[in-house]
Design a protein around this motif. Sequence first.
Motif, short mmCIF file in Angstrom:
data_model
loop_
_atom_site.label_atom_id
_atom_site.label_comp_id
_atom_site.label_asym_id
_atom_site.label_seq_id
_atom_site.Cartn_x
_atom_site.Cartn_y
_atom_site.Cartn_z
N PHE A 1 10.87 14.59 -9.99
CA PHE A 1 10.08 14.39 -8.77
C PHE A 1 9.52 12.96 -8.73
N CYS A 2 9.04 12.48 -9.88
CA CYS A 2 8.55 11.10 -9.96
C CYS A 2 9.66 10.11 -9.60
N PHE A 3 10.84 10.35 -10.10
CA PHE A 3 12.00 9.51 -9.81
C PHE A 3 12.26 9.45 -8.30
N SER A 4 12.12 10.59 -7.64
CA SER A 4 12.46 10.67 -6.21
C SER A 4 11.43 9.98 -5.30
N GLN A 5 10.20 9.75 -5.81
CA GLN A 5 9.13 9.25 -4.94
C GLN A 5 8.72 7.81 -5.23
N THR A 6 9.36 7.15 -6.17
CA THR A 6 8.96 5.78 -6.52
C THR A 6 10.00 4.77 -6.06
N GLU A 7 9.51 3.60 -5.69
CA GLU A 7 10.38 2.51 -5.23
C GLU A 7 9.91 1.20 -5.85
N HIS B 1 0.86 -1.18 0.00
CA HIS B 1 0.00 0.00 0.00
C HIS B 1 0.89 1.23 0.00
N LEU B 2 0.62 2.15 -0.91
CA LEU B 2 1.44 3.34 -1.06
C LEU B 2 0.80 4.51 -0.30
N ASN B 3 1.64 5.41 0.20
CA ASN B 3 1.09 6.62 0.81
C ASN B 3 0.79 7.63 -0.29
N TRP B 4 0.14 8.73 0.09
CA TRP B 4 -0.32 9.68 -0.93
C TRP B 4 0.81 10.42 -1.62
N LEU B 5 1.90 10.65 -0.92
CA LEU B 5 3.03 11.30 -1.58
C LEU B 5 3.60 10.40 -2.67
N GLN B 6 3.66 9.09 -2.39
CA GLN B 6 4.16 8.14 -3.40
C GLN B 6 3.21 8.05 -4.58
N ARG B 7 1.91 8.06 -4.32
CA ARG B 7 0.93 8.03 -5.41
C ARG B 7 1.03 9.28 -6.28
N ILE B 8 1.13 10.43 -5.63
CA ILE B 8 1.25 11.69 -6.37
C ILE B 8 2.57 11.74 -7.11
N GLY B 9 3.63 11.23 -6.47
CA GLY B 9 4.93 11.20 -7.13
C GLY B 9 4.90 10.37 -8.39
N PHE B 10 4.26 9.19 -8.32
CA PHE B 10 4.14 8.37 -9.52
C PHE B 10 3.31 9.08 -10.58
N PRO C 1 19.87 -0.53 -14.50
CA PRO C 1 20.71 0.64 -14.24
C PRO C 1 20.84 0.90 -12.75
N ARG C 2 21.82 1.66 -12.37
CA ARG C 2 22.15 1.84 -10.96
C ARG C 2 21.04 2.54 -10.18
N TRP C 3 20.19 3.34 -10.86
CA TRP C 3 19.14 4.09 -10.14
C TRP C 3 17.79 3.38 -10.15
N GLY C 4 17.75 2.14 -10.64
CA GLY C 4 16.49 1.41 -10.66
C GLY C 4 16.20 0.85 -12.03
N LYS C 5 15.57 -0.32 -12.07
CA LYS C 5 15.31 -1.01 -13.32
C LYS C 5 14.46 -0.18 -14.28
N TYR C 6 13.47 0.52 -13.74
CA TYR C 6 12.56 1.31 -14.58
C TYR C 6 12.69 2.82 -14.34
N ARG C 7 12.83 3.22 -13.09
CA ARG C 7 12.81 4.64 -12.77
C ARG C 7 14.02 5.39 -13.30
N SER C 8 15.12 4.69 -13.56
CA SER C 8 16.32 5.35 -14.09
C SER C 8 16.04 6.09 -15.39
N TYR C 9 15.13 5.56 -16.19
CA TYR C 9 14.88 6.13 -17.52
C TYR C 9 14.09 7.43 -17.45
N LEU C 10 13.51 7.72 -16.29
CA LEU C 10 12.86 9.01 -16.13
C LEU C 10 13.87 10.14 -16.30
N ILE C 11 15.13 9.86 -15.92
CA ILE C 11 16.21 10.83 -16.10
C ILE C 11 16.93 10.61 -17.42
#
Length: 468
Positions: free
Chosen positions: A209-215, A12-21, A81-91
């Motif tokens: 911002f999306c990169f910073s809030q997703t795991e 279950h994600l918190n609202w900051l994580q949902r908004i970040g995604f 990639p070092r910053w995450g399998k999927y989230r790295s590509y946001l950058i």
Amino acid sequence: MAQTNEQHGFYHLNWLQRIGFGAGDLAQNLIYQTIAMYLLLFYTNVFGIDPKAAAFMFLIVRLVDVLWDPVVGTFVDKHEPRWGKYRSYLILGGIPLSGFAILCFWNGFSGSLLYAYLTYVGMSMCYTLVNVPYGALNSSLTRDTNEITVLTSVRMFMANCGGLAVSLGIPILVAALSPDGKMNTKEDANAWFITMAIYAVVGLALLLFCFSQTEERVVMDKSQTANVKVSDLWEEFVRNKPLRILAFFFITAFAMMAVGNSAGSYYMIYNVHGSTNDMAIFMGLGSVPAFIFMPLVPAIKRKIGKQQMFYVFLSVAIVGMAILYIVSIVPALRSQLWLVYAAQFIKSTGVIVATGYMWALVPEVISYAEYTTNRRISGIVNALTGIFYKAGMALGGVVPGLVLSFVHFDKDNAVEQSPLAQQGILWLVCVIPALLLILAMFIISKYELTDEVIDNINKEIEQRNKKK
């Protein structure tokens, strides 16, 4: 029990994580909706490209996507990639995406098809490099179907914030920055460039911002994805019936949106003869219903089920298009802008809910693929859906240019068009999208993954994982 479920994928994600995604989709819409809604108008009236040549270019760009998407999907699934399998590509993809988007609206090589091809192809390839991993990121956050429904609702709400910022803001900002107060003449070139630069930079900040809030917490390990190859994409398409149905739904839905969105600006300029403010309101109403209805989607789905929800809102969209057509062919009604706005609101309500919720089905077909093959190849599945929604965008991008050419649209006339040209524009806004929605209703009727089936599939997958 909640703690146990969290340990086994039902997070279950918190609202900051949902908004970040959701910020990731907001960012992409600031860029790609500008391309979808206004690039054809910019190319024909400002940059100086013939509508037929623009239509052919849109087709070529989408064909490049068909080849590029599976390469990206396979690469994403095989690498970490070092910053995450999927989230790295946001950058990694987000920075060049912003740059190419700005260059698409630069008039330094006015009329040059080569320049238009290079920048549009570059933008589209970078968009794929962001969008495919972003789509896979959704299914890596949790397996919980209720959480995915909430996450998708937040994502679509924020995506439509981006759509509203584009549809409402672009006409106003371009006109304000233009020397002639318009947005469809050659004198408006610098205003388009500055406007796109603003939107692209804001989009890049939102991707960060999306990169910073997703795991990422629901992913396959390297040993399970080491042998992923491009051919897996086609094998999965043949084997996975729910994926095939969703893919064809994507084609029709995105073709409908692409045709209607690209024609909206022409409609307000040449059929309604509205001001830039009138256009901003009309285009903005394409997104406003999201803020009313997308938060209600989880409750509506629980009440009537997801398939009935598709039927209801696709029907609402068709009704809205029928009203808009009737209003537009009766001169006395067309002059009543409130009727035009009301029809646009009804149409958009149906389109937004139906096409917004379809993204919640992507994690379902990913789970179905994992259940039947024991591999969670999210990148490949999202590449497949990417291919088909871009196929829809290709159809939607080609059709307006061809129709405008067929009805002898005069790209050098910023005020008037012939009755035939006006009728052609009306086909693009109402008739063709309505026919595509009827086809979409038939396609989605074949989708068989109910919430109960998906919940059982996910539980079975987690039971397997416990035994390893």
